[in-house]
Design a protein around this motif. Structure first.
Motif, mmCIF file in Angstrom:
data_model
loop_
_atom_site.group_PDB
_atom_site.id
_atom_site.type_symbol
_atom_site.label_atom_id
_atom_site.label_comp_id
_atom_site.label_asym_id
_atom_site.label_seq_id
_atom_site.Cartn_x
_atom_site.Cartn_y
_atom_site.Cartn_z
ATOM 1 N N GLU A 90 0.834 -1.214 0.000
ATOM 2 C CA GLU A 90 0.000 0.000 0.000
ATOM 3 C C GLU A 90 0.861 1.254 0.000
ATOM 4 O OE1 GLU A 90 -3.569 2.041 2.677
ATOM 5 O OE2 GLU A 90 -2.713 0.103 3.244
ATOM 6 N N ALA A 91 1.947 1.236 0.773
ATOM 7 C CA ALA A 91 2.852 2.385 0.811
ATOM 8 C C ALA A 91 3.493 2.616 -0.554
ATOM 9 C CB ALA A 91 3.933 2.171 1.874
ATOM 10 N N ARG A 92 3.825 1.555 -1.268
ATOM 11 C CA ARG A 92 4.407 1.693 -2.613
ATOM 12 C C ARG A 92 3.403 2.279 -3.591
ATOM 13 N NH1 ARG A 92 7.417 -3.369 -4.909
ATOM 14 N NH2 ARG A 92 8.494 -1.766 -6.113
ATOM 15 N N ARG A 93 2.135 1.878 -3.475
ATOM 16 C CA ARG A 93 1.110 2.452 -4.350
ATOM 17 C C ARG A 93 0.963 3.947 -4.103
ATOM 18 N NH1 ARG A 93 -1.666 -2.402 -3.137
ATOM 19 N NH2 ARG A 93 -2.834 -1.343 -1.492
ATOM 20 N N GLU A 94 0.973 4.332 -2.843
ATOM 21 C CA GLU A 94 0.837 5.749 -2.507
ATOM 22 C C GLU A 94 2.054 6.538 -2.954
ATOM 23 O OE1 GLU A 94 0.132 5.852 1.650
ATOM 24 O OE2 GLU A 94 -1.941 5.118 1.503
ATOM 25 N N ALA A 95 3.231 5.907 -2.948
ATOM 26 C CA ALA A 95 4.454 6.593 -3.375
ATOM 27 C C ALA A 95 4.525 6.767 -4.885
ATOM 28 C CB ALA A 95 5.680 5.832 -2.877
ATOM 29 N N GLY A 112 5.648 4.918 -7.422
ATOM 30 C CA GLY A 112 6.917 4.603 -8.079
ATOM 31 C C GLY A 112 8.139 5.224 -7.450
ATOM 32 N N LYS A 113 7.981 6.130 -6.503
ATOM 33 C CA LYS A 113 9.120 6.758 -5.846
ATOM 34 C C LYS A 113 9.632 5.845 -4.723
ATOM 35 C CE LYS A 113 7.311 11.401 -6.695
ATOM 36 N NZ LYS A 113 6.864 12.675 -6.053
ATOM 37 N N HIS A 114 10.887 6.096 -4.326
ATOM 38 C CA HIS A 114 11.465 5.321 -3.230
ATOM 39 C C HIS A 114 10.732 5.654 -1.936
ATOM 40 C CE1 HIS A 114 14.795 3.501 -5.377
ATOM 41 N NE2 HIS A 114 15.060 4.667 -5.943
ATOM 42 N N LEU A 115 10.530 4.634 -1.109
ATOM 43 C CA LEU A 115 9.855 4.857 0.164
ATOM 44 C C LEU A 115 10.781 5.589 1.125
ATOM 45 C CD1 LEU A 115 8.007 1.465 0.763
ATOM 46 C CD2 LEU A 115 7.112 3.579 -0.230
#
Length: 300
Positions: free
Chosen positions: A219-224, A226-229
């Motif tokens: 979920e955090a990757r979707r919100e980002a 494509g950017k690095h977490l």
């Protein structure tokens, strides 16, 4: 007794007429084991030990499973008939606790047994039941893609959560159900799917990760987008950047590959169909359009 440390139930809880104080109970002394009626309590600890009023009397057997929680008595006290009755009483208690603690797993298994689930949903449910309520989504991705809306809704109604990377029964990942499953898994290979599911974990490549953490990471990757977490996001997940990279690489490696579309059949130049390949379909004669005749407006 802490609910996290122990799983507790009155010995006569299943007797609706006489109540918990009048259930049949296990008593032990130096010479015999008998069943008695009285106000007592059976307790299963997190290590699988079962006590009667604080005295350890039995433990989960090595072949104990969610739907068959078998027990073995301690020692060799008492005559065989009394011991058999005592074992049956302990196993009846364990079965009642399993049905209460592992409600979603029993409900899913019942839907398989009574034929409530149909089609591909049965296969998905069977995999979940066999793995104690947690599987890798990649294992059933093809079936999920072919599920109808009715089949998906049936699984959801039975408590199945379809996540980005896992399928699981969330009810089993609360403290008391997990404690019961962990006790059942004590004699299993720690790397087995069932033992991992008891801890709410699964394999991702060579790594063992929490299924819940894996979904929060997705979920955090979707919100980002494509950017690095950010470091604080990974810290909240309990992962380092290197661990996140390992998980991403493992998921990419094990992701199901989509079937390539079949190539069009090549036409041989000298074949009878070569001449037809360059022809164009005959155009149909265009219909003549008659000019529209406007009606005169009638005088007011």
């Amino acid at each position: 007794v802490s609910p996290i440390e122990h799983i507790v139930a009155p010995a006569g809880a299943e007797n609706a007429e006489t109540g918990p104080a009048n259930g049949s109970n296990i008593t032990m002394d130096g010479e015999s084991i008998t069943l008695a009626v009285g106000d007592s309590k059976l307790v299963m600890k997190k290590d699988g030990t079962i006590t009667w009023n604080g005295t350890a009397v039995a433990a989960l057997a090595k072949d104990a499973r969610p739907f068959q929680p078998r027990a073995r008595l301690f020692g060799e006290l008492g005559a065989a008939p009394a011991r058999e009755r005592a074992v049956r009483r302990v196993e009846a208690y364990l079965a009642a606790e399993s049905a209460r603690r592992l409600q979603s797993l029993h409900r899913l298994n019942a839907a398989l047994t009574n034929g409530k689930l149909k089609g591909l949903a049965r296969g998905v449910a069977w995999r979940l039941v066999e793995a104690w309520g947690l599987i890798d989504r990649g294992e059933v991705e093809a079936d999920l893609a072919a599920l109808s809306k009715v089949e998906r809704r049936a699984l959801r109604m039975l408590g199945v959560h379809i996540g980005a990377h896992s399928l699981w029964l969330p009810q089993l990942q609360t403290k008391k159900p997990r404690a019961f499953l962990t006790a059942l898994a004590l004699d299993l290979d720690p790397a087995s799917p069932q033992a991992l599911a008891a801890r709410g974990a699964r394999k991702v490549g060579d790594l063992t990760v929490s299924a819940d953490t894996l979904e929060r990471w997705a979920e955090a990757r979707r919100e980002a987008q494509g950017k690095h977490l950010a470091e604080d996001v990974l810290s909240a997940l309990g992962w380092t950047e290197d661990q996140a990279k390992q998980v991403a690489a493992a998921l990419k490696k094990t992701a199901p590959k989509m079937a390539k579309p079949e190539r069009a059949e090549r036409i041989v130049r000298d074949s009878p169909f070569a001449a037809l390949a360059g022809t164009k379909p005959a155009s149909s004669p265009t219909a003549r359009h008659r000019p529209r005749r406007w009606r005169k407006a009638s005088p007011p």
